[in-house]
Design a protein around this motif. Sequence first.
Motif, short mmCIF file in Angstrom:
data_model
loop_
_atom_site.label_atom_id
_atom_site.label_comp_id
_atom_site.label_asym_id
_atom_site.label_seq_id
_atom_site.Cartn_x
_atom_site.Cartn_y
_atom_site.Cartn_z
N LEU A 120 0.84 -1.19 0.00
CA LEU A 120 0.00 0.00 0.00
C LEU A 120 0.88 1.25 0.00
O LEU A 120 0.63 2.22 -0.73
N LEU A 121 1.94 1.21 0.83
CA LEU A 121 2.85 2.36 0.86
C LEU A 121 3.59 2.50 -0.46
O LEU A 121 3.83 3.61 -0.94
N GLY A 122 3.93 1.35 -1.08
CA GLY A 122 4.55 1.39 -2.40
C GLY A 122 3.62 2.04 -3.42
O GLY A 122 4.07 2.81 -4.28
N VAL A 129 3.32 10.52 -3.69
CA VAL A 129 3.28 11.06 -2.33
C VAL A 129 4.73 11.29 -1.90
O VAL A 129 5.59 10.45 -2.21
N PRO A 130 5.06 12.43 -1.25
CA PRO A 130 6.46 12.69 -0.90
C PRO A 130 7.09 11.52 -0.17
O PRO A 130 6.49 10.96 0.75
N PRO A 131 8.30 11.10 -0.59
CA PRO A 131 8.92 9.91 0.01
C PRO A 131 9.16 10.05 1.51
O PRO A 131 9.17 9.03 2.21
N THR A 132 9.34 11.29 2.00
CA THR A 132 9.52 11.45 3.45
C THR A 132 8.29 10.93 4.19
O THR A 132 8.38 10.25 5.21
N ILE A 133 7.11 11.27 3.65
CA ILE A 133 5.86 10.84 4.29
C ILE A 133 5.75 9.32 4.29
O ILE A 133 5.47 8.70 5.33
N GLY A 203 18.26 7.45 3.03
CA GLY A 203 17.08 8.27 3.33
C GLY A 203 15.84 7.80 2.60
O GLY A 203 14.73 8.18 2.95
N THR A 204 16.00 6.97 1.58
CA THR A 204 14.84 6.39 0.92
C THR A 204 14.98 4.88 0.91
O THR A 204 16.08 4.34 0.78
N MET A 205 13.85 4.23 1.04
CA MET A 205 13.86 2.77 1.05
C MET A 205 13.86 2.24 -0.38
O MET A 205 13.20 2.81 -1.25
N PRO A 206 14.60 1.15 -0.65
CA PRO A 206 14.51 0.55 -1.98
C PRO A 206 13.13 -0.07 -2.17
O PRO A 206 12.49 -0.49 -1.21
N ARG A 207 12.69 -0.09 -3.41
CA ARG A 207 11.38 -0.66 -3.70
C ARG A 207 11.49 -2.19 -3.74
O ARG A 207 12.28 -2.73 -4.50
N ILE B 40 14.55 10.12 9.97
CA ILE B 40 13.33 9.48 9.45
C ILE B 40 12.91 8.28 10.31
O ILE B 40 11.76 8.20 10.71
N PRO B 41 13.87 7.39 10.66
CA PRO B 41 13.46 6.32 11.58
C PRO B 41 12.97 6.88 12.92
O PRO B 41 12.02 6.36 13.50
N LEU B 42 13.61 7.97 13.35
CA LEU B 42 13.23 8.58 14.62
C LEU B 42 11.80 9.10 14.57
O LEU B 42 10.99 8.86 15.47
#
Lengths: 240, 319
Positions: A120-122, A129-133, A203-207, B40-42
């Motif tokens: 769902l997040l993917g 949607v901004p990747p930080t969110i 800072g970003t997760m791999p898909r 971000i994890p925080l």
Amino acid sequence: MVHHLAPHVKIVATVVFAVAVAVAPPTAPWAFVGLAVLMGVALVASRLPPAFVATRVLVVVPFVVFGLLVPFVSSGHDMAWGPVTWSSVGARTGLAIAVRSVLGVTASIVLAGTTELPRLLGGLDRLRVPPTITAIASFMLRYLEVVAAEFGRMRAAMTARGHDPRWLWQVRPLATASGALFVRSYERGERVHLAMQSRGFTGTMPRLHDDAATPGMWALAGAWAAAAVAVVVVALVVAA
Amino acid sequence: MHAPDGFLTAGTAVATGVVSVTGIGVALRRTRDALADRAIPLAGLTGAFVFAGQMFNFPIAAGTTGHLLGGALAAVLLGPWLGALVVSVVVVVQALLFADGGLTALGYNVLNMALVTAFGGWAVFRLARRFLPATRVGISTAAGIAGFASVVLSAMAFSLEWLFGASAPVPFDRVFTAMVGVHGLIGIGEGVITGLVVAAVLASRPDLVTGADGMEVQDSSRASIGRFVVGAAVVTLLVAGGVSQFAGSDPDGLETVAQEQGFATQAQDHALGSSLFADYATAGVADERVSLALAGFTGVAVTLAVASGVALAGRRRFS
């Protein structure tokens, strides 16, 4: 069938359906019947256990109750049955509130019930949607169980020592435990962050899932959402 | 408070949606530096904490329970920007993944439960800290007052949205009295718990409480719950009654908030005094005027509190 749709397709279809539900005019009750039929089709296609859906629909009970109270608290009472008076406009709009709440929540339940949380997040990522969110949301969900279980253990330990609060002024130990839980969560966040950095976190997760949508998926979900929009457009035109 | 789909009109949903998206966007920008190097994890973990806080029930009275909303708590602990961002994500996740609150209602749900509580709570917190000593008890008391005020402000914001975007012909003053009355009571629980949680964090890791800048190191005497309640009562009276007196001729923003807070307290008395069904048949001119005045004051109060929160957050450079 619904399980196999790409997540972002399902999110778009659900949002379109929810918008249709939200703008359907209370003056056209048959529009709500049409939307309910469409929802029923999606429910059957999703093959979610009825008990699973039913228990989750219960979150909107307060709003259904409010909707059913509306005829009696709204202004302009023009109907009467013995000593009870109510407003016909209020009855119509109140019923619409109740039905909208149930339809909207059912659509969300089908979405959440047929899609794994990371997917769902993917899907949200694909919808820009901004990747930080989405990154914050994914850590939140990943550690929600951990944090909740930790609080459960603190609570069990307190209960084992005879703490059974029943009034607000007995809440102090629980609140203090919550404060400790915050400190532990924060420190865990620091540790997780350091551990991830040492493994090359940027800072970003791999898909992880390649949930590409096929034209067939768009056609199927699109037809369903378009039917809901068509029902509401016709209702709006007739009502106008 | 998690409103479902179609609870307010489409126009209101769109308008509040624009406000909420803008708010989240600004919060994202303001927290970019902080999130980039550390957190971000925080942020995710503290989000999980707020989420868990909303899942667990606290005792209220005679075995009935309530749960935390957490907007003011997050703002005091993490600072208003990160706090607003984290609680917004919680609300969005609840709607999308747990079917709690409608998808088309996200605009007003995020606004009421995340942005108004975080920024409104922050403004009240900074205001209360002016009048309280910079000690553990003082800061916790300020957090408690902010927790209470955030819930009431949230209910006021919802009533206002109802005024503009009602989906049913229930008059504003009736919704206002019911919402603010009920949430005035809920707010007491929120305030007590917020204050106690902040006190507990201050005791072990004061450096983690963003709102605790300039705290004096205290002697080892423990803050008692009795002192807390007395302190909270005194300060509430002070804010409600006293401040509004000498805020007469030329009030600055914060003092005006206090004035409006005083007004809010009076509004609750009214809420508790009249029943939901009282005198619906006599909705005459006088009632409408009262209703209009009430709406005006509510608008001023919510706007001022949130705007002051945003302004304070900007000025003091909290992330």
